[in-house]
Write a protein that holds these residues in place. Structure first.
Motif, PDB file in Angstrom:
ATOM      1  N   GLY A 155       0.806  -1.222   0.000  1.00 14.90           N
ATOM      2  CA  GLY A 155       0.000   0.000   0.000  1.00 14.90           C
ATOM      3  C   GLY A 155       0.835   1.267   0.000  1.00 14.90           C
ATOM      4  N   VAL A 156       0.240   2.329   0.501  1.00 13.47           N
ATOM      5  CA  VAL A 156       0.886   3.640   0.483  1.00 13.47           C
ATOM      6  C   VAL A 156       1.440   4.039   1.844  1.00 13.47           C
ATOM      7  CG1 VAL A 156      -0.477   4.445  -1.472  1.00 13.47           C
ATOM      8  CG2 VAL A 156      -1.340   4.815   0.849  1.00 13.47           C
ATOM      9  N   GLY A 157       1.268   3.212   2.847  1.00 15.15           N
ATOM     10  CA  GLY A 157       1.747   3.523   4.190  1.00 15.15           C
ATOM     11  C   GLY A 157       3.257   3.419   4.319  1.00 15.15           C
ATOM     12  N   PRO A 158       3.775   3.963   5.403  1.00 19.76           N
ATOM     13  CA  PRO A 158       5.231   3.977   5.594  1.00 19.76           C
ATOM     14  C   PRO A 158       5.840   2.585   5.790  1.00 19.76           C
ATOM     15  CG  PRO A 158       4.112   4.803   7.552  1.00 19.76           C
ATOM     16  CD  PRO A 158       3.063   4.626   6.488  1.00 19.76           C
TER      17      PRO A 158
ATOM     18  N   ALA B  27       4.847  -0.091   4.074  1.00 19.15           N
ATOM     19  CA  ALA B  27       4.590  -0.850   2.851  1.00 19.15           C
ATOM     20  C   ALA B  27       5.887  -0.908   2.039  1.00 19.15           C
ATOM     21  CB  ALA B  27       3.465  -0.206   2.045  1.00 19.15           C
ATOM     22  N   LYS B  28       6.694  -1.910   2.321  1.00 17.96           N
ATOM     23  CA  LYS B  28       8.038  -2.004   1.742  1.00 17.96           C
ATOM     24  C   LYS B  28       8.194  -3.103   0.696  1.00 17.96           C
ATOM     25  CE  LYS B  28       9.673   1.114   4.527  1.00 17.96           C
ATOM     26  NZ  LYS B  28       9.851   2.446   4.031  1.00 17.96           N
TER      27      LYS B  28
ATOM     28  N   ASP C 216       9.365  -2.083  -2.859  1.00 22.29           N
ATOM     29  CA  ASP C 216      10.737  -1.589  -2.834  1.00 22.29           C
ATOM     30  C   ASP C 216      11.736  -2.742  -2.780  1.00 22.29           C
ATOM     31  OD1 ASP C 216       9.668   1.063  -2.709  1.00 22.29           O
ATOM     32  OD2 ASP C 216       9.318   0.745  -0.573  1.00 22.29           O
TER      33      ASP C 216
ATOM     34  N   ARG D  38      -4.487  -4.582 -10.474  1.00 21.05           N
ATOM     35  CA  ARG D  38      -5.161  -3.379  -9.967  1.00 21.05           C
ATOM     36  C   ARG D  38      -6.554  -3.227 -10.573  1.00 21.05           C
ATOM     37  NH1 ARG D  38       0.186  -1.827  -9.221  1.00 21.05           N
ATOM     38  NH2 ARG D  38       0.706  -1.279 -11.358  1.00 21.05           N
TER      39      ARG D  38
ATOM     40  N   ASP E 105      -7.886  -2.098  -1.555  1.00 22.29           N
ATOM     41  CA  ASP E 105      -6.447  -2.205  -1.316  1.00 22.29           C
ATOM     42  C   ASP E 105      -5.716  -2.687  -2.572  1.00 22.29           C
ATOM     43  OD1 ASP E 105      -7.646  -4.734  -0.954  1.00 22.29           O
ATOM     44  OD2 ASP E 105      -6.150  -5.376   0.494  1.00 22.29           O
TER      45      ASP E 105
ATOM     46  N   LEU F 245      -5.289   0.392  -4.814  1.00 21.15           N
ATOM     47  CA  LEU F 245      -4.267   1.321  -4.331  1.00 21.15           C
ATOM     48  C   LEU F 245      -2.880   0.692  -4.267  1.00 21.15           C
ATOM     49  CD1 LEU F 245      -6.153   3.043  -1.378  1.00 21.15           C
ATOM     50  CD2 LEU F 245      -5.607   4.009  -3.619  1.00 21.15           C
ATOM     51  N   SER F 246      -2.772  -0.533  -4.678  1.00 24.27           N
ATOM     52  CA  SER F 246      -1.529  -1.281  -4.553  1.00 24.27           C
ATOM     53  C   SER F 246      -0.405  -0.692  -5.396  1.00 24.27           C
ATOM     54  CB  SER F 246      -1.767  -2.726  -4.980  1.00 24.27           C
ATOM     55  OG  SER F 246      -0.548  -3.429  -5.047  1.00 24.27           O
ATOM     56  N   ARG F 247       0.786  -0.681  -4.809  1.00 21.66           N
ATOM     57  CA  ARG F 247       2.004  -0.361  -5.547  1.00 21.66           C
ATOM     58  C   ARG F 247       2.719  -1.647  -5.936  1.00 21.66           C
ATOM     59  NH1 ARG F 247       6.176   1.842  -3.177  1.00 21.66           N
ATOM     60  NH2 ARG F 247       5.722   0.916  -1.162  1.00 21.66           N
TER      61      ARG F 247
END
Length: 181
Positions: A95-98, A100-101, A104, A122, A132, A135-137
């Motif tokens: 997600g977009v939270g801190p 959510a790694k 990366d 998506r 969710d 909004l997924s990365r």
């Protein structure tokens, strides 16, 4: 008079054979990584993933849990790739939270991104009401001969995501096998 016994395989037997064996006569293996420390029911998520993968003919080598730490996620991905997994599916941390790694960590492992699969996840997630997933990365791609997919963690995102990716992953794995030396 002797009775004739049909030697034709039944639809049930054929479906079971197709489930267990891919085109090369090999069982494909999968590795599942549950990311994060806030799963409501980690055993339920693990069971769902194993069920969905086995239904599609995969042998699930392992289901591991990691914290939402890039180093831990990457170690799990590297272990699966080096171990020869055909498919690695991560669940959570997209997600977009801190914390959510997952994307990366995944980016560092991939040789090639499969952006069509990323977008398909998506789109289908939004269509199924899994916000969710929308909004997924999350990323999708290939590392060596392994396909890696990141899914959001809700049950709806997992169910819909797996239904979306499995035919695409099968095609990608067939391509990888066809062009490998």
């Amino acid at each position: 008079m002797s009775e004739t016994v049909s030697t034709e395989p039944s639809d049930v037997n054929l479906a079971e054979m197709e489930r267990l064996i891919n085109d090369d006569g090999q069982v494909r293996n999968a590795f599942v990584v549950l990311v994060g420390d806030h799963f409501e029911n980690p055993d339920g998520a693990a069971s769902l993933m194993v069920e969905l993968l086995e239904e599609d003919g995969y042998s699930v080598d392992a289901v591991v849990s990691t914290g939402a730490v890039k180093r831990e996620i990457r170690k799990a991905l590297d272990t699966a790739v080096v171990g020869g997994a055909d498919l690695v599916v991560t669940v959570g941390g997209v997600g977009v939270g801190p914390r959510a790694k997952t994307p990366d960590a995944t980016r560092k492992v991939l040789d090639v991104r499969l952006q069509g699969i990323e977008q398909a996840i998506r789109n289908s997630g939004m269509g199924a009401g899994a916000l969710d997933a929308g909004l997924s990365r999350g990323l999708a791609g290939v590392s060596g001969q392994t396909v890696i997919i990141n899914l959001a963690e809700s049950r709806a995102a997992v169910r819909d995501g797996m239904a979306t990716i499995l035919p695409l992953v099968s095609h990608a794995l067939d391509d990888l096998c066809r062009w490998s030396v």
